[in-house]
Design a protein around this motif. Structure first.
Motif, PDB file in Angstrom:
ATOM      1  N   ALA A 153      46.282 -22.423  16.197  1.00  0.00           N
ATOM      2  CA  ALA A 153      47.237 -21.030  16.353  1.00  0.00           C
ATOM      3  C   ALA A 153      46.407 -19.709  16.748  1.00  0.00           C
ATOM      4  O   ALA A 153      47.073 -19.036  17.568  1.00  0.00           O
ATOM      5  CB  ALA A 153      48.199 -20.796  15.085  1.00  0.00           C
ATOM      6  N   LEU A 154      45.453 -19.673  16.133  1.00  0.00           N
ATOM      7  CA  LEU A 154      44.376 -18.477  16.340  1.00  0.00           C
ATOM      8  C   LEU A 154      43.917 -18.600  17.779  1.00  0.00           C
ATOM      9  O   LEU A 154      43.917 -17.820  18.534  1.00  0.00           O
ATOM     10  CB  LEU A 154      43.353 -18.334  15.489  1.00  0.00           C
ATOM     11  CG  LEU A 154      42.447 -17.460  15.423  1.00  0.00           C
ATOM     12  CD1 LEU A 154      43.061 -15.990  15.530  1.00  0.00           C
ATOM     13  CD2 LEU A 154      41.224 -17.605  14.713  1.00  0.00           C
ATOM     14  N   ALA A 155      43.529 -19.800  18.026  1.00  0.00           N
ATOM     15  CA  ALA A 155      42.923 -20.004  19.526  1.00  0.00           C
ATOM     16  C   ALA A 155      44.072 -19.623  20.633  1.00  0.00           C
ATOM     17  O   ALA A 155      43.776 -19.115  21.563  1.00  0.00           O
ATOM     18  CB  ALA A 155      42.536 -21.439  19.889  1.00  0.00           C
ATOM     19  N   ALA A 156      45.429 -20.157  20.390  1.00  0.00           N
ATOM     20  CA  ALA A 156      46.399 -19.955  21.332  1.00  0.00           C
ATOM     21  C   ALA A 156      46.722 -18.445  21.295  1.00  0.00           C
ATOM     22  O   ALA A 156      47.016 -17.856  22.702  1.00  0.00           O
ATOM     23  CB  ALA A 156      47.717 -20.482  20.812  1.00  0.00           C
ATOM     24  N   ILE A 157      46.670 -17.773  20.215  1.00  0.00           N
ATOM     25  CA  ILE A 157      47.180 -16.348  20.232  1.00  0.00           C
ATOM     26  C   ILE A 157      46.101 -15.429  21.040  1.00  0.00           C
ATOM     27  O   ILE A 157      46.139 -14.581  21.850  1.00  0.00           O
ATOM     28  CB  ILE A 157      47.125 -15.667  18.901  1.00  0.00           C
ATOM     29  CG1 ILE A 157      48.349 -16.327  18.317  1.00  0.00           C
ATOM     30  CG2 ILE A 157      47.159 -14.146  18.914  1.00  0.00           C
ATOM     31  CD1 ILE A 157      48.442 -15.938  16.646  1.00  0.00           C
ATOM     32  N   VAL A 158      44.740 -15.730  20.598  1.00  0.00           N
ATOM     33  CA  VAL A 158      43.679 -15.178  21.511  1.00  0.00           C
ATOM     34  C   VAL A 158      43.537 -15.505  22.885  1.00  0.00           C
ATOM     35  O   VAL A 158      43.371 -14.725  23.977  1.00  0.00           O
ATOM     36  CB  VAL A 158      42.263 -15.579  20.834  1.00  0.00           C
ATOM     37  CG1 VAL A 158      41.024 -15.101  21.711  1.00  0.00           C
ATOM     38  CG2 VAL A 158      42.148 -15.031  19.404  1.00  0.00           C
ATOM     39  N   GLY A 159      43.807 -16.842  23.310  1.00  0.00           N
ATOM     40  CA  GLY A 159      43.975 -17.063  24.675  1.00  0.00           C
ATOM     41  C   GLY A 159      44.919 -16.574  25.327  1.00  0.00           C
ATOM     42  O   GLY A 159      44.964 -15.965  26.479  1.00  0.00           O
ATOM     43  N   ALA A 160      46.327 -16.132  24.980  1.00  0.00           N
ATOM     44  CA  ALA A 160      47.302 -15.660  25.409  1.00  0.00           C
ATOM     45  C   ALA A 160      47.083 -13.981  25.639  1.00  0.00           C
ATOM     46  O   ALA A 160      47.244 -13.478  26.827  1.00  0.00           O
ATOM     47  CB  ALA A 160      48.483 -15.788  24.370  1.00  0.00           C
TER      48      ALA A 160
END
Length: 61
Positions: free
Chosen positions: A46-53
């Motif tokens: 979830a953290l990786a998805a938020i940072v990637g977005a």
């Protein structure tokens, strides 16, 4: 004296299957009592998805 026979594959598999069922049953009971937690890999994803977005928004804007 006759030595005992080693456990057959069926009984060993039954033991493994029974332990697996007990482990799952215990986890379900803990979850019903509210003692559940989110696995670390889910939080990291979830953290990786938020940072990637956020990065995509900054780069593509």
């Amino acid at each position: 004296m006759i030595p005992p026979e080693p456990p057959s594959q069926g009984t060993e598999r039954q033991g493994w299957l029974e332990r697996r069922r007990d482990k799952i049953r215990a986890e379900v009971e803990r979850n019903r009592r509210g003692e559940y937690s989110v696995p670390t890999w889910v939080l990291a994803l979830a953290l990786a998805a938020i940072v990637g977005a956020w990065l995509a928004l900054v780069i593509l804007a």
